[in-house]
Design a protein around this motif. Structure first.
Motif, PDB file in Angstrom:
ATOM      1  N   GLY A 413     -10.794  73.363 -41.635  1.00  0.00           N
ATOM      2  CA  GLY A 413      -9.813  72.538 -42.342  1.00  0.00           C
ATOM      3  C   GLY A 413     -10.453  71.926 -43.571  1.00  0.00           C
ATOM      4  N   GLU A 414      -9.610  71.498 -44.501  1.00  0.00           N
ATOM      5  CA  GLU A 414     -10.116  70.996 -45.773  1.00  0.00           C
ATOM      6  C   GLU A 414     -10.434  69.506 -45.731  1.00  0.00           C
ATOM      7  OE1 GLU A 414      -8.561  73.478 -49.479  1.00  0.00           O
ATOM      8  OE2 GLU A 414      -7.024  72.132 -48.689  1.00  0.00           O
ATOM      9  N   ARG A 415     -11.398  69.142 -46.550  1.00  0.00           N
ATOM     10  CA  ARG A 415     -11.610  67.735 -46.882  1.00  0.00           C
ATOM     11  C   ARG A 415     -11.004  67.545 -48.253  1.00  0.00           C
ATOM     12  NH1 ARG A 415     -16.240  69.356 -44.602  1.00  0.00           N
ATOM     13  NH2 ARG A 415     -17.004  70.115 -46.603  1.00  0.00           N
ATOM     14  N   THR A 416      -9.986  66.692 -48.353  1.00  0.00           N
ATOM     15  CA  THR A 416      -9.297  66.559 -49.645  1.00  0.00           C
ATOM     16  C   THR A 416      -9.442  65.136 -50.173  1.00  0.00           C
ATOM     17  OG1 THR A 416      -7.203  65.846 -48.650  1.00  0.00           O
ATOM     18  CG2 THR A 416      -7.549  68.235 -48.884  1.00  0.00           C
ATOM     19  N   GLU A 417      -9.295  65.027 -51.492  1.00  0.00           N
ATOM     20  CA  GLU A 417      -9.329  63.703 -52.100  1.00  0.00           C
ATOM     21  C   GLU A 417      -8.148  62.870 -51.595  1.00  0.00           C
ATOM     22  OE1 GLU A 417      -8.618  61.637 -56.378  1.00  0.00           O
ATOM     23  OE2 GLU A 417      -9.839  63.470 -56.427  1.00  0.00           O
ATOM     24  N   GLU A 418      -6.982  63.509 -51.471  1.00  0.00           N
ATOM     25  CA  GLU A 418      -5.793  62.790 -50.984  1.00  0.00           C
ATOM     26  C   GLU A 418      -6.030  62.280 -49.553  1.00  0.00           C
ATOM     27  OE1 GLU A 418      -2.970  60.638 -50.378  1.00  0.00           O
ATOM     28  OE2 GLU A 418      -3.378  61.237 -52.445  1.00  0.00           O
ATOM     29  N   GLY A 419      -6.641  63.155 -48.730  1.00  0.00           N
ATOM     30  CA  GLY A 419      -6.934  62.750 -47.348  1.00  0.00           C
ATOM     31  C   GLY A 419      -7.883  61.564 -47.313  1.00  0.00           C
ATOM     32  N   MET A 420      -8.876  61.616 -48.197  1.00  0.00           N
ATOM     33  CA  MET A 420      -9.869  60.544 -48.253  1.00  0.00           C
ATOM     34  C   MET A 420      -9.220  59.233 -48.721  1.00  0.00           C
ATOM     35  SD  MET A 420     -13.626  60.735 -50.003  1.00  0.00           S
ATOM     36  CE  MET A 420     -14.559  59.247 -50.441  1.00  0.00           C
ATOM     37  N   ARG A 421      -8.376  59.336 -49.734  1.00  0.00           N
ATOM     38  CA  ARG A 421      -7.686  58.137 -50.231  1.00  0.00           C
ATOM     39  C   ARG A 421      -6.774  57.551 -49.139  1.00  0.00           C
ATOM     40  NH1 ARG A 421      -7.682  57.182 -55.748  1.00  0.00           N
ATOM     41  NH2 ARG A 421      -8.567  58.819 -57.071  1.00  0.00           N
ATOM     42  N   HIS A 422      -6.062  58.427 -48.463  1.00  0.00           N
ATOM     43  CA  HIS A 422      -5.153  57.974 -47.408  1.00  0.00           C
ATOM     44  C   HIS A 422      -5.949  57.257 -46.308  1.00  0.00           C
ATOM     45  CE1 HIS A 422      -1.541  58.188 -44.809  1.00  0.00           C
ATOM     46  NE2 HIS A 422      -2.405  58.385 -43.831  1.00  0.00           N
ATOM     47  N   ALA A 479     -20.874  56.252 -54.604  1.00  0.00           N
ATOM     48  CA  ALA A 479     -20.193  55.853 -55.846  1.00  0.00           C
ATOM     49  C   ALA A 479     -18.740  56.343 -55.853  1.00  0.00           C
ATOM     50  CB  ALA A 479     -20.949  56.404 -57.062  1.00  0.00           C
ATOM     51  N   LEU A 480     -18.527  57.584 -55.416  1.00  0.00           N
ATOM     52  CA  LEU A 480     -17.152  58.112 -55.381  1.00  0.00           C
ATOM     53  C   LEU A 480     -16.313  57.276 -54.404  1.00  0.00           C
ATOM     54  CD1 LEU A 480     -15.005  60.245 -56.175  1.00  0.00           C
ATOM     55  CD2 LEU A 480     -15.731  61.542 -54.152  1.00  0.00           C
ATOM     56  N   PHE A 481     -16.875  57.011 -53.232  1.00  0.00           N
ATOM     57  CA  PHE A 481     -16.141  56.206 -52.247  1.00  0.00           C
ATOM     58  C   PHE A 481     -15.771  54.847 -52.841  1.00  0.00           C
ATOM     59  CE2 PHE A 481     -16.668  52.618 -49.293  1.00  0.00           C
ATOM     60  CZ  PHE A 481     -15.484  52.757 -48.587  1.00  0.00           C
ATOM     61  N   GLU A 482     -16.737  54.198 -53.503  1.00  0.00           N
ATOM     62  CA  GLU A 482     -16.473  52.856 -54.038  1.00  0.00           C
ATOM     63  C   GLU A 482     -15.408  52.894 -55.125  1.00  0.00           C
ATOM     64  OE1 GLU A 482     -20.556  51.815 -54.569  1.00  0.00           O
ATOM     65  OE2 GLU A 482     -20.685  50.919 -52.561  1.00  0.00           O
ATOM     66  N   GLN A 483     -15.445  53.967 -55.925  1.00  0.00           N
ATOM     67  CA  GLN A 483     -14.412  54.137 -56.972  1.00  0.00           C
ATOM     68  C   GLN A 483     -13.026  54.306 -56.320  1.00  0.00           C
ATOM     69  OE1 GLN A 483     -14.818  57.758 -59.367  1.00  0.00           O
ATOM     70  NE2 GLN A 483     -12.594  57.719 -59.622  1.00  0.00           N
ATOM     71  N   LEU A 484     -12.942  55.173 -55.324  1.00  0.00           N
ATOM     72  CA  LEU A 484     -11.646  55.405 -54.669  1.00  0.00           C
ATOM     73  C   LEU A 484     -11.173  54.142 -53.948  1.00  0.00           C
ATOM     74  CD1 LEU A 484     -11.898  59.024 -53.148  1.00  0.00           C
ATOM     75  CD2 LEU A 484     -11.169  58.308 -55.428  1.00  0.00           C
TER      76      LEU A 484
END
Length: 535
Positions: A413-422, A479-484
């Motif tokens: 299954g995918e790891r997506t930016e949308e999934g991470m944001r959600h 850094a990406l996590f903190e930005q999101l």
């Protein structure tokens, strides 16, 4: 805390004000019983928790979990559990929820067989809420519980023949910081168990029921054996026959799935079944295999019961339980009915599919989080069960043996930016509610409890640790996590409105989410740091 807030119950010290209205629950007799439990059993809890850590270190070092060679005789032996009382023979649908007064009445009145009243993952254990919850359950057992809605004057009361009550106590890892013994906070589990048992066992038995418990978060059969000792001691103190107390144990940690026979065996006088606690199980899979880059889960939205590692877990649980004469309970439908007809049809279809998979796997019953889903879940089991009240006859003996490799199988299954944001938005909203004292929260059409936030933060922690890539090519970093997180906080401010956002504890929740997700070591349970926020 000033001395004026201290109250002694024998060797137990209460570090909270004791109001007049709490004295019926925290009576001298009840607390003397809790003290007996604590003095006998509390000191073993740190040893059991330390054993978890030792085992985790060996998994971190590369030793994958497996069935235990030293207990082979128990797995291969021919034995069954003691018995299942008559009012637990049919558990086709169970509803779960925290112990606030209106919720207890509505749950007991729902079209279900059992209500699991929760002091654990859908409950934030603020001191006054713990005591109120015990009072609500006592009043429910005595059939005197009513509730009047302050705004409308609407009165809620129990109907005839309410659901069977089962009390879920806190896990072994959670302390009760308001009660001290020998300078240490006592285990929350012993307070929850002790008060419910002490106040209710006589009336429950008079009602034709009994003191029934759900035991969460076990990781090893030695922990089950500890509970067995606690139950036996309580029975002896109350002059009850051995096996009067009955427990259903959640198999919601990865280590425990390898010890289901041993857990049943260690509790065999007291146990009536095991339950697939799927959300916590997914969290435990992440947590246990945190050092294994080849076993990292995708977005939580795609980790469904159809995935091979979860389907193997469900089938193994059914086969193990039924071989031992115990029930195999299915997992949670976390959806909430929707006022929008189209969305609601979609929700009910999801429930239908999910519950059909469980019923066909041979489960004896299943969980819902909302009374509005009881009819749909019940119809699936009614159809499957026919004239039977359970599926103990479904042995699954002809299945191929389920191996450790299947239970540990990587999940595609995918790891997506949308999934991470959600995930970030859900986790922050859940943590905000929890530290504000509410452990059961509707978020985006799902009834969320602590397990959801656990999956979210542990998943992202693991993606950061192993430098995993999202489907759009971005590498997950701190850094990406903190930005999101910053961006999603702005989304949340719009979603909940400026006033609610500024008055709530969203900044604290975001800070806690950030600490949990970017720490060097994975924190074992978010409810431990979260508990510091509760009165």
């Amino acid at each position: 805390m000033g001395m004026e807030n201290h109250h002694q119950f024998g060797q137990l010290t209460l570090v909270a004000p004791l109001s007049e209205s709490q004295r019926d629950i925290l009576s001298d007799d009840a607390m003397a019983f809790v003290e007996q439990l604590v003095s006998r059993f509390a000191s073993r809890v740190p040893e059991l928790l330390a054993a978890r850590e030792v085992r985790q270190q060996s998994v971190d070092a590369g030793q994958l979990p497996d069935f235990l060679p030293e207990t082979r005789e128990i797995r291969e032996g021919d034995w069954t559990i003691q018995n299942i009382p008559s009012d637990l023979q049919d558990r086709r649908v169970e509803i779960t929820g925290p112990v606030d007064r209106k919720m207890v009445i509505n749950a007991l009145n729902a079209n279900v067989k059992v209500f699991m009243a929760d002091f654990e993952d859908s409950f934030a254990p603020a001191w006054s809420a713990v005591i109120d919850g015990q009072r609500n359950l006592r009043d429910a057992v005595n059939r005197t519980i009513t509730y009047t809605q302050p705004e409308t004057g609407k009165v809620y009361a129990l109907k005839e023949d309410p659901a069977v009550l089962i009390c879920r106590v806190r896990g072994l890892h959670l302390p009760e910081k308001h009660l001290f013994w020998n300078g240490q906070p006592i285990p929350g589990a012993l307070l929850d168990f002790g008060l419910y048992f002490f106040h209710n066992h006589k009336q429950l038995l008079e009602n034709g029921s009994g003191p029934y418990f759900y035991v969460p978060k076990l990781q090893a059969y030695q922990e089950a054996a500890w509970w067995s000792d606690v139950f036996s001691f309580a029975e002896d103190q109350a002059g009850l026959p051995r096996g009067t107390i009955k427990a259903t144990v959640l198999i919601e940690t990865l280590p425990a799935v390898f010890e289901m026979h041993e857990i049943l065996f260690s509790l065999k006088e007291h146990i009536v079944g095991l339950n697939c606690g799927r959300w916590d199980y997914i969290f435990s899979y992440i947590k246990t295999l945190r050092n294994h880059p080849d076993r990292i889960l995708p977005d939580r939205q795609v980790v469904t019961m159809e995935k091979p590692f979860l389907n193997a877990y469900s089938r193994l649980l059914v086969r193990t339980c039924h071989r031992r004469g115990a029930f195999a309970m299915g997992g949670m439908a976390a959806f909430i009915p929707s006022k929008d007809a189209e969305r609601n049809a979609w929700v009910l279809d999801k429930i239908q599919t999910d519950k059909a998979l469980e019923a066909n796997n041979g489960h004896d019953g299943t969980w819902v989080a909302h009374p509005g889903l009881a009819d749909t879940a019940r119809a699936v089991f009614d159809q499957c069960l026919g004239a039977r009240s359970n599926q103990l006859d479904v042995t699954r003996d002809s299945d191929a043996p389920i191996t450790a490799a299947e239970l540990l199988a990587p999940c595609d299954g995918e790891r997506t930016e949308e999934g991470m944001r959600h995930n970030i938005r859900v986790a922050v909203q859940y943590i905000e509610a929890w530290i504000s004292g509410n452990g059961c929260v509707p978020i985006y059409g799902m009834m969320e409890d602590a397990a959801t936030a656990e999956i979210s933060r542990a998943s992202i922690w693991q993606w950061i640790k192993h430098g995993k890539t999202l489907s759009n090519g971005q590498v997950v970093t701190k850094a990406l996590f903190e930005q999101l997180l910053d961006e999603e906080m702005q989304v949340l401010a719009q979603e909940v409105g400026t006033e609610r956002f500024s008055q709530g504890q969203f900044q604290e929740a975001a800070a806690m989410m950030a600490r949990l997700t970017t720490s060097d070591e994975l924190v074992t349970f978010l409810t431990l740091p979260g508990y510091e926020y509760l009165e």
